[in-house]
Write a protein that holds these residues in place. Structure first.
Motif, PDB file in Angstrom:
ATOM      1  N   UNK A 103      16.390  69.176  22.734  1.00  0.00           N
ATOM      2  CA  UNK A 103      16.372  68.981  21.285  1.00  0.00           C
ATOM      3  C   UNK A 103      17.654  68.287  20.816  1.00  0.00           C
ATOM      4  N   UNK A 104      18.814  68.721  21.366  1.00  0.00           N
ATOM      5  CA  UNK A 104      20.071  68.061  20.997  1.00  0.00           C
ATOM      6  C   UNK A 104      20.070  66.602  21.432  1.00  0.00           C
ATOM      7  N   UNK A 105      19.586  66.353  22.648  1.00  0.00           N
ATOM      8  CA  UNK A 105      19.528  64.974  23.121  1.00  0.00           C
ATOM      9  C   UNK A 105      18.554  64.149  22.290  1.00  0.00           C
ATOM     10  N   UNK A 106      17.465  64.784  21.807  1.00  0.00           N
ATOM     11  CA  UNK A 106      16.531  64.060  20.938  1.00  0.00           C
ATOM     12  C   UNK A 106      17.213  63.687  19.616  1.00  0.00           C
ATOM     13  N   UNK A 107      18.020  64.608  19.080  1.00  0.00           N
ATOM     14  CA  UNK A 107      18.765  64.289  17.859  1.00  0.00           C
ATOM     15  C   UNK A 107      19.750  63.149  18.097  1.00  0.00           C
ATOM     16  N   UNK A 108      20.443  63.219  19.244  1.00  0.00           N
ATOM     17  CA  UNK A 108      21.364  62.134  19.571  1.00  0.00           C
ATOM     18  C   UNK A 108      20.618  60.813  19.738  1.00  0.00           C
ATOM     19  N   UNK A 109      19.439  60.891  20.385  1.00  0.00           N
ATOM     20  CA  UNK A 109      18.638  59.684  20.564  1.00  0.00           C
ATOM     21  C   UNK A 109      18.175  59.126  19.217  1.00  0.00           C
ATOM     22  N   UNK A 120      19.791  59.455  16.331  1.00  0.00           N
ATOM     23  CA  UNK A 120      20.961  58.824  15.718  1.00  0.00           C
ATOM     24  C   UNK A 120      21.250  57.467  16.360  1.00  0.00           C
ATOM     25  N   UNK A 121      21.135  57.416  17.704  1.00  0.00           N
ATOM     26  CA  UNK A 121      21.347  56.141  18.386  1.00  0.00           C
ATOM     27  C   UNK A 121      20.294  55.113  17.977  1.00  0.00           C
ATOM     28  N   UNK A 122      19.061  55.572  17.764  1.00  0.00           N
ATOM     29  CA  UNK A 122      18.006  54.645  17.315  1.00  0.00           C
ATOM     30  C   UNK A 122      18.311  54.076  15.942  1.00  0.00           C
ATOM     31  N   UNK A 123      18.816  54.935  15.039  1.00  0.00           N
ATOM     32  CA  UNK A 123      19.170  54.451  13.709  1.00  0.00           C
ATOM     33  C   UNK A 123      20.312  53.433  13.783  1.00  0.00           C
ATOM     34  N   UNK A 124      21.323  53.746  14.615  1.00  0.00           N
ATOM     35  CA  UNK A 124      22.439  52.823  14.771  1.00  0.00           C
ATOM     36  C   UNK A 124      21.980  51.504  15.376  1.00  0.00           C
ATOM     37  N   UNK A 125      21.064  51.583  16.377  1.00  0.00           N
ATOM     38  CA  UNK A 125      20.535  50.369  16.994  1.00  0.00           C
ATOM     39  C   UNK A 125      19.761  49.540  15.975  1.00  0.00           C
ATOM     40  N   UNK A 126      18.976  50.218  15.132  1.00  0.00           N
ATOM     41  CA  UNK A 126      18.217  49.482  14.106  1.00  0.00           C
ATOM     42  C   UNK A 126      19.153  48.781  13.123  1.00  0.00           C
ATOM     43  N   UNK A 127      20.218  49.471  12.737  1.00  0.00           N
ATOM     44  CA  UNK A 127      21.193  48.880  11.807  1.00  0.00           C
ATOM     45  C   UNK A 127      21.849  47.650  12.415  1.00  0.00           C
ATOM     46  N   UNK A 128      22.249  47.756  13.680  1.00  0.00           N
ATOM     47  CA  UNK A 128      22.900  46.636  14.337  1.00  0.00           C
ATOM     48  C   UNK A 128      21.925  45.496  14.579  1.00  0.00           C
TER      49      UNK A 128
END
Length: 389
Positions: free
Chosen positions: A303-309, A311-319
């Protein structure tokens, strides 16, 4: 008359003489024939005897030859049958011999194993006696329980740096020091206290008892000790000393045989312990409990790794959006450069090139051919998100 009779008698005598002579001649002839017959018979007997002897000799020789050939053939046949029977017997006996050899070898190995087993049994008895003597000391029993507890935790996949803490100390509301042998940390920040201080002194005494009556008395005392210890452990209320701890404590007993012996004498032991908020756990039971906790930890990490994933997806989308913005600006710049180049080519074609050709016509050319400037007709491709080509 008398002369006539005399003459007749003379004639009769003469006739009789002739007859006699004839008979004598015939008798002589018969005698001669008889002698000839005797000679012929003797000659024939001699010839027959010679012929018989020769025939018998030849027959004996022929018969001997035949008998010799037949005996030779029979001997060869008997020898061949003997060889066949010998080969058949050898073929039958060979597997038996091999089996006997293997059996002998296995018996030798079995004897060696039995000898080694006897030595191992002797060593085991010696080690068991030493273990019994060692477990008769309270500090060794406590260490034994802690080692078993540690081993169970390792088998369950619970490592000390993240899932459990050994020999943690805390205090109750009255200031009394509580020291469980292990505290299992749950994924939701809750904790479960585990105590491994089971008193197995009476059980060890039962193992070394001299007779059944003494053994039963020690086992009854062992069951009473387990029940009393569960009661005292429930009175400590470990769960009150740890924030978020469920209202129970695990009492670890380092062997299924200990629980079986106690339950055989007190069948209601588990129920009474549960009433006091104490869970009796053997190694197999505690392994199941700790593995369930380990599964909870894995799901928590997922679950923690899913949350991190996320957040990383949102950052990737922004970039990615920023990169697409830059690519759009670059496309506009390329398009403007093409338009400016094409205007330059049009100006060269309509103004500069005709003037240079007049210079060439007037003889003022350099001799180098003028290169034709061609316009660029390729348009930069726009990004069509979600659409096909």
């Amino acid at each position: 008359m008398a002369e006539a009779r005399a003459e007749e008698s003379g004639r009769r005598v003469l006739e009789l003489s002739e007859v006699r002579a004839s008979l004598e001649a015939r008798l002589d002839a018969a005698e001669k024939r008889h002698q000839e017959l005797i000679a012929d018979e003797k000659r024939m007997r001699e010839q027959f005897e010679a012929l018989s002897s020769r025939t018998i000799r030849e027959s004996q020789e022929t018969l001997g030859k035949i008998l010799s050939e037949r005996l030779k053939a029979a001997d060869e046949k008997a020898q061949a049958e003997h060889e066949q029977r010998k080969a058949a017997v050898e073929a039958m006996v060979k597997p038996i011999g091999e089996t006997l050899a293997k059996t002998t070898e296995r018996l030798t190995q079995l004897d060696e194993r039995l000898k080694a087993s006897g030595e191992s049994a002797e060593q085991l008895r010696d080690q068991t006696a030493r273990l019994a003597r060692a477990l008769s000391r309270p500090e060794v029993r406590g260490k034994y329980g802690e080692i078993q507890l540690r081993r169970v935790a390792e088998l369950a996949g619970m490592t000390s740096y993240c899932d459990f803490i050994e020999q943690a100390s805390t205090s109750d509301l009255d200031g009394n020091v509580l020291r469980p042998d292990m505290v299992v940390t749950l994924p939701n920040n809750r904790m479960i206290a585990v105590d491994a201080k089971a008193n197995i002194d009476a059980y060890m005494a039962a193992v070394n008892a001299a007779d059944d009556e003494e053994r039963e008395a020690h086992l009854d005392r062992f069951a009473r000790h387990i029940a009393d210890q569960a009661k005292k452990l429930g009175d400590k209320k470990y769960w009150a000393a740890f924030d978020g701890s469920p209202e129970f404590v695990v009492m670890f007993i380092p062997g299924d045989q200990f629980i079986d012996a106690a339950l055989a004498r007190r069948p209601d032991l588990i129920e009474r312990a549960a009433i006091d908020n104490v869970i009796l756990a053997s190694p197999s039971t505690l392994i199941g409990l700790l593995r369930a906790v380990a599964v909870g930890w894995r799901e928590h990490r997922l679950a923690e790794e899913a949350q991190e994933l996320l957040a990383l997806g949102k950052e990737l989308h922004k970039r990615a959006a920023k990169v697409l913005e830059h690519s759009s600006e670059l496309g506009d710049s390329i398009r403007q450069s093409v338009e400016r180049y094409n205007r330059l080519v049009g100006s060269l074609d309509s103004r500069l090139v005709p003037t240079l050709k007049r210079f060439e016509a007037a003889g003022a050319g350099s001799g180098k051919e003028l290169t034709e400037a061609k316009p660029v007709v390729v348009e930069p491709r726009g990004l069509l998100a979600g659409e096909g080509e």
